[in-house]
Design an enzyme around this catalytic site. Sequence first.
Site, mmCIF file in Angstrom:
data_model
loop_
_atom_site.group_PDB
_atom_site.id
_atom_site.type_symbol
_atom_site.label_atom_id
_atom_site.label_comp_id
_atom_site.label_asym_id
_atom_site.label_seq_id
_atom_site.Cartn_x
_atom_site.Cartn_y
_atom_site.Cartn_z
ATOM 1 N N CYS A 138 0.871 -1.180 0.000
ATOM 2 C CA CYS A 138 0.000 0.000 0.000
ATOM 3 C C CYS A 138 0.904 1.223 0.000
ATOM 4 O O CYS A 138 1.505 1.550 1.030
ATOM 5 C CB CYS A 138 -0.926 -0.003 1.223
ATOM 6 N N HIS A 140 -1.719 -4.813 -10.623
ATOM 7 C CA HIS A 140 -2.400 -3.676 -11.231
ATOM 8 C C HIS A 140 -2.625 -3.920 -12.715
ATOM 9 O O HIS A 140 -1.763 -4.449 -13.411
ATOM 10 C CB HIS A 140 -1.576 -2.390 -11.065
ATOM 11 N N GLU A 148 -9.562 0.072 -6.332
ATOM 12 C CA GLU A 148 -8.675 -0.792 -5.562
ATOM 13 C C GLU A 148 -9.396 -2.080 -5.168
ATOM 14 O O GLU A 148 -10.527 -2.033 -4.672
ATOM 15 C CB GLU A 148 -8.181 -0.079 -4.307
ATOM 16 N N CYS A 178 -4.207 6.297 -5.024
ATOM 17 C CA CYS A 178 -3.604 4.981 -4.807
ATOM 18 C C CYS A 178 -2.117 5.094 -5.125
ATOM 19 O O CYS A 178 -1.749 5.374 -6.272
ATOM 20 C CB CYS A 178 -4.269 3.932 -5.695
ATOM 21 N N GLY A 184 -0.928 2.311 -7.306
ATOM 22 C CA GLY A 184 -1.584 2.556 -8.588
ATOM 23 C C GLY A 184 -0.899 3.648 -9.377
ATOM 24 O O GLY A 184 -0.790 3.576 -10.611
#
Length: 272
Positions: free
Chosen positions: A70, A158, A207, A216, A219
């Site tokens: 994260c 992703h 997400e 994100c 991301g």
Amino acid sequence: MPAWLMNGAGNAFLVIDVRGQAALAGMGGDQVRGLAARHGFDQFLIISDSDRGDAHMGVINADGSPSGACGNGARCVAWHVMEGLNTDRLVLDSDGGLMEAERTGDWRVRVDLGPARTGWQDIPLAREMDTVSMDLSVEAGRDLRLSSPGAVSMGNPHCVFFVENAETVPARAIGHRVEHDPLFPERVNVGFAQILDEARIRLRVWERGAGLTLACGTGAAAALVAAARRGLTGRATAILADGGELQAVWRDDGHVTVEGPVALTGEIDWPA
């Protein structure tokens, strides 16, 4: 004990610090889902002791599922730990590996998320496929079809679609559908990236386990790598998310750094 509501460019977290204490016993998915419903966070972050770094960060998504990485959460946890240690640099341990973090301003943190991984097994995908331009398409209404996304792992998977207009793309509907596509055995985070110019990307991210979020970190890193692999941008871009701006750099050694703001928005008593 206290728990902190924090966010990184709008990406919302509930953070607890159990260093020097017994690990949380029986913290299950149902409890996290209940907490997320009450407090409105995207991920639950647990700071604990580490033999490898200055602290360990555990991540549980709002739906109760675990996550190995994260990016914005790492920036928030790093800020909290640096405040306590009175330092501007540290090494943060996580299930996705070690991450170096540094303070770049009073409320700004840069974190090295490690190397971008682009092999189909690394994402992972269910079958061998080119991850620069994947054999995947999604119908998004009578007049919209998204196809040929890029795939990148930043410690979590992703899938990045390149779109003409990130504002109008039906990100919720498409994101939910793609997250659960059989091509992604561990589910997937879904990015919708609009290339503004070679140094700016407008990005929205669905997400896995949390839904559409205001930002994100992993991301942002994945969008940069996916865009640069196609020659759409350079290796350093501003990522314009709904909740704020992040700076992402894909270094020559393959590592990706993400920098941006952090905020402390509240404190609650734990258990909450």
